[in-house]
Scaffold this motif. Structure first.
Motif, mmCIF file in Angstrom:
data_model
loop_
_atom_site.group_PDB
_atom_site.id
_atom_site.type_symbol
_atom_site.label_atom_id
_atom_site.label_comp_id
_atom_site.label_asym_id
_atom_site.label_seq_id
_atom_site.Cartn_x
_atom_site.Cartn_y
_atom_site.Cartn_z
ATOM 1 N N GLY A 19 0.841 -1.201 0.000
ATOM 2 C CA GLY A 19 0.000 0.000 0.000
ATOM 3 C C GLY A 19 0.869 1.242 0.000
ATOM 4 N N SER A 21 1.442 3.233 -2.361
ATOM 5 C CA SER A 21 1.066 4.223 -3.373
ATOM 6 C C SER A 21 0.364 5.435 -2.785
ATOM 7 C CB SER A 21 0.132 3.557 -4.390
ATOM 8 O OG SER A 21 -0.958 2.953 -3.706
ATOM 9 N N ILE A 24 -0.719 6.438 4.434
ATOM 10 C CA ILE A 24 0.310 6.131 5.429
ATOM 11 C C ILE A 24 1.462 5.335 4.809
ATOM 12 C CG2 ILE A 24 0.746 4.878 7.594
ATOM 13 C CD1 ILE A 24 -2.264 5.468 8.316
ATOM 14 N N ARG A 44 -1.059 -1.601 -6.293
ATOM 15 C CA ARG A 44 -1.788 -2.169 -7.443
ATOM 16 C C ARG A 44 -1.818 -1.202 -8.614
ATOM 17 N NH1 ARG A 44 -7.925 -1.427 -4.985
ATOM 18 N NH2 ARG A 44 -7.487 0.656 -4.185
ATOM 19 N N LYS A 48 0.600 5.382 -9.829
ATOM 20 C CA LYS A 48 0.814 5.938 -8.485
ATOM 21 C C LYS A 48 2.163 5.490 -7.918
ATOM 22 C CE LYS A 48 -2.882 6.391 -5.653
ATOM 23 N NZ LYS A 48 -4.167 6.057 -4.977
ATOM 24 N N ASP A 70 -2.140 -6.903 -7.109
ATOM 25 C CA ASP A 70 -3.473 -6.568 -6.630
ATOM 26 C C ASP A 70 -3.858 -7.561 -5.541
ATOM 27 O OD1 ASP A 70 -6.099 -5.976 -6.118
ATOM 28 O OD2 ASP A 70 -6.629 -5.650 -8.234
ATOM 29 N N LEU A 71 -3.958 -7.071 -4.329
ATOM 30 C CA LEU A 71 -4.220 -7.966 -3.194
ATOM 31 C C LEU A 71 -5.635 -8.536 -3.223
ATOM 32 C CD1 LEU A 71 -2.433 -5.889 -0.400
ATOM 33 C CD2 LEU A 71 -1.524 -7.804 -1.707
ATOM 34 N N ASN A 99 0.804 -2.698 5.164
ATOM 35 C CA ASN A 99 0.028 -1.484 5.420
ATOM 36 C C ASN A 99 -1.223 -1.390 4.543
ATOM 37 O OD1 ASN A 99 -0.271 1.684 5.768
ATOM 38 N ND2 ASN A 99 -0.025 1.261 3.574
ATOM 39 N N TYR A 165 -14.335 -4.790 8.455
ATOM 40 C CA TYR A 165 -13.055 -4.126 8.730
ATOM 41 C C TYR A 165 -12.580 -4.490 10.139
ATOM 42 C CZ TYR A 165 -9.651 -0.305 9.166
ATOM 43 O OH TYR A 165 -8.509 0.438 9.351
ATOM 44 N N LYS A 169 -9.304 -6.771 11.241
ATOM 45 C CA LYS A 169 -8.199 -6.255 12.068
ATOM 46 C C LYS A 169 -8.005 -7.126 13.317
ATOM 47 C CE LYS A 169 -6.998 -2.780 9.394
ATOM 48 N NZ LYS A 169 -5.727 -2.766 8.668
ATOM 49 N N THR A 197 -6.035 9.111 11.162
ATOM 50 C CA THR A 197 -4.964 9.791 10.422
ATOM 51 C C THR A 197 -5.529 10.332 9.106
ATOM 52 O OG1 THR A 197 -3.422 8.188 11.359
ATOM 53 C CG2 THR A 197 -2.607 9.491 9.517
ATOM 54 N N THR A 199 -6.115 10.611 5.795
ATOM 55 C CA THR A 199 -5.912 9.897 4.516
ATOM 56 C C THR A 199 -7.266 9.743 3.820
ATOM 57 O OG1 THR A 199 -6.364 7.701 5.418
ATOM 58 C CG2 THR A 199 -4.084 8.470 5.585
HETATM 59 P P1 NDP Z 1 -5.362 4.695 2.074
HETATM 60 O O1 NDP Z 1 -6.706 4.346 1.530
HETATM 61 O O2 NDP Z 1 -4.875 6.097 1.987
HETATM 62 O O3 NDP Z 1 -4.247 3.752 1.433
HETATM 63 C C1 NDP Z 1 -4.495 2.382 1.343
HETATM 64 C C2 NDP Z 1 -3.394 1.737 0.552
HETATM 65 O O4 NDP Z 1 -3.731 0.352 0.363
HETATM 66 C C3 NDP Z 1 -3.247 2.360 -0.832
HETATM 67 O O5 NDP Z 1 -1.888 2.367 -1.184
HETATM 68 C C4 NDP Z 1 -4.044 1.406 -1.688
HETATM 69 O O6 NDP Z 1 -3.682 1.377 -3.056
HETATM 70 C C5 NDP Z 1 -3.684 0.080 -1.031
HETATM 71 N N1 NDP Z 1 -4.622 -0.960 -1.445
HETATM 72 C C6 NDP Z 1 -5.956 -0.980 -1.250
HETATM 73 N N2 NDP Z 1 -6.479 -2.046 -1.870
HETATM 74 C C7 NDP Z 1 -5.456 -2.708 -2.475
HETATM 75 C C8 NDP Z 1 -5.362 -3.861 -3.289
HETATM 76 N N3 NDP Z 1 -6.437 -4.547 -3.652
HETATM 77 N N4 NDP Z 1 -4.152 -4.249 -3.737
HETATM 78 C C9 NDP Z 1 -3.051 -3.542 -3.424
HETATM 79 N N5 NDP Z 1 -3.073 -2.422 -2.674
HETATM 80 C C10 NDP Z 1 -4.259 -2.018 -2.210
HETATM 81 O O7 NDP Z 1 -5.416 4.205 3.596
HETATM 82 P P2 NDP Z 1 -4.566 4.594 4.885
HETATM 83 O O8 NDP Z 1 -3.222 5.066 4.492
HETATM 84 O O9 NDP Z 1 -5.423 5.392 5.766
HETATM 85 O O10 NDP Z 1 -4.446 3.149 5.584
HETATM 86 C C11 NDP Z 1 -3.255 2.421 5.701
HETATM 87 C C12 NDP Z 1 -3.465 1.345 6.736
HETATM 88 O O11 NDP Z 1 -3.741 1.941 8.013
HETATM 89 C C13 NDP Z 1 -4.641 0.419 6.446
HETATM 90 O O12 NDP Z 1 -4.304 -0.900 6.800
HETATM 91 C C14 NDP Z 1 -5.738 0.942 7.366
HETATM 92 O O13 NDP Z 1 -6.668 -0.057 7.702
HETATM 93 C C15 NDP Z 1 -4.920 1.377 8.560
HETATM 94 N N6 NDP Z 1 -5.552 2.366 9.432
HETATM 95 C C16 NDP Z 1 -5.744 3.651 8.992
HETATM 96 C C17 NDP Z 1 -6.307 4.594 9.823
HETATM 97 C C18 NDP Z 1 -6.550 6.000 9.383
HETATM 98 O O14 NDP Z 1 -7.154 6.774 10.148
HETATM 99 N N7 NDP Z 1 -6.115 6.418 8.201
HETATM 100 C C19 NDP Z 1 -6.696 4.258 11.204
HETATM 101 C C20 NDP Z 1 -6.451 2.875 11.565
HETATM 102 C C21 NDP Z 1 -5.894 1.987 10.700
HETATM 103 P P3 NDP Z 1 -4.291 2.464 -4.118
HETATM 104 O O15 NDP Z 1 -3.444 3.690 -3.958
HETATM 105 O O16 NDP Z 1 -4.101 1.788 -5.432
HETATM 106 O O17 NDP Z 1 -5.718 2.687 -3.746
#
Ligand code: NDP
Length: 252
Positions: A19, A21, A24, A44, A48, A70-71, A99, A165, A169, A197, A199
């Protein structure tokens, strides 16, 4: 967390971030490189990932290597093939940050769509497991490997409407604990709970929340650095809050 990392904390460390791209993961990847790591980006979306790698070049960091996976659709064979491709250029992995994550529907259990439930479990749990299996041999080649999963406050205490979700977790925390015990003394395995956070995922979970009231990904990096560097060498089987003391829920 008050942690002042050495500038060269991660020199000679090879770290893979999923993740990478966006959000976080993107910030963690760049932060690791700023502290000397050689970083492998996983995502994926090719465009990006290329943009993140470009940022490494702009900042004069060690060039990032990136791979798409692609997960949502990946198979165990694809994960093994990816590990083989990584092994061609990287003799080992010193760190893996799982992540990438999918939020799914924020809705009562009775309204959770089964297909979306399965997608969340696939990305957050099954693919994370398959990728871990494939990457373990490379992690075990490091003399101080660190495997980090990403949890959430709803992965420790269930909350209405967090459905798949939250369940995913809880599973992540379980996977971390099992692995920590299995690899005691050979690999440390921990979770980070980022806390709310700023995002894209957070904005879709809480569309009415003022994002300016939230910490940014850059603000929460100290624990991400600490867990990848040698200062956390003895810690395993634990979950660390990136924002200790923060109450879960909408930012006031
Ligand atoms: P974002 O949605 O900003 O980023 C998620 C990332 O996961 C992106 O890079 C996205 O790729 C990637 N992703 C999603 N689906 C797939 C897939 N099918 N294959 C490959 N990559 C994939 O989320 P956050 O940065 O907020 O979250 C990061 C982590 O932190 C997650 O595990 C989330 O559950 C956890 N979290 C976040 C919180 C928050 O407040 N932000 C709070 C608690 C936990 P793409 O760019 O292509 O979409």
């Amino acid at each position: 967390m008050h942690y002042q990392p050495q500038r060269d904390l991660l020199q000679n460390h090879i770290i893979l971030v999923t993740g990478a791209s966006d959000g976080i993961g993107r910030e963690a990847a760049i932060t690791y490189a700023r502290h000397g790591a050689s970083v492998i980006l996983l995502g994926r979306n090719e465009d990006k990932l290329r943009a993140v790698a470009q940022q490494f070049d702009t900042e004069g960091l060690l060039p990032a290597t990136w791979f798409t996976l692609d997960l949502l659709t990946c198979t165990p064979e694809e994960c093994q093939q990816l590990a083989q491709k990584i092994a061609i250029h990287s003799p080992r992995l010193d760190g893996v940050l799982h992540n990438a994550g999918l939020l799914g529907d924020v809705a009562p259990m009775a309204e959770q769509r089964p297909d979306v439930w399965q997608q969340v479990m696939q990305v957050n749990v099954n693919a994370t497991f398959m990728l871990t299996q494939a990457l373990l041999p490379l992690l075990l080649k490091s003399d101080a490997g660190s495997l980090v999963f990403t949890s959430s406050s709803v992965g420790r205490e269930g909350r209405a409407n967090w459905g798949a979700y939250a369940a995913s977790k809880f599973a992540t925390e379980g996977m971390m604990q099992v692995l920590a015990e299995e690899y005691q003394g050979r690999l440390r395995v921990n979770c980070i709970n980022p806390g709310g956070t700023r995002t894209g995922m957070r904005a879709s979970a809480f569309p009415t929340e003022d994002p300016l009231k939230l910490k940014t990904p850059a603000d929460i990096m100290p624990v991400y650095l600490w867990l990848m560097g040698d200062d956390s060498r003895r810690k395993t089987g634990m979950t660390f809050d990136a924002q200790p003391g923060r109450k879960p829920g909408i930012a006031q």
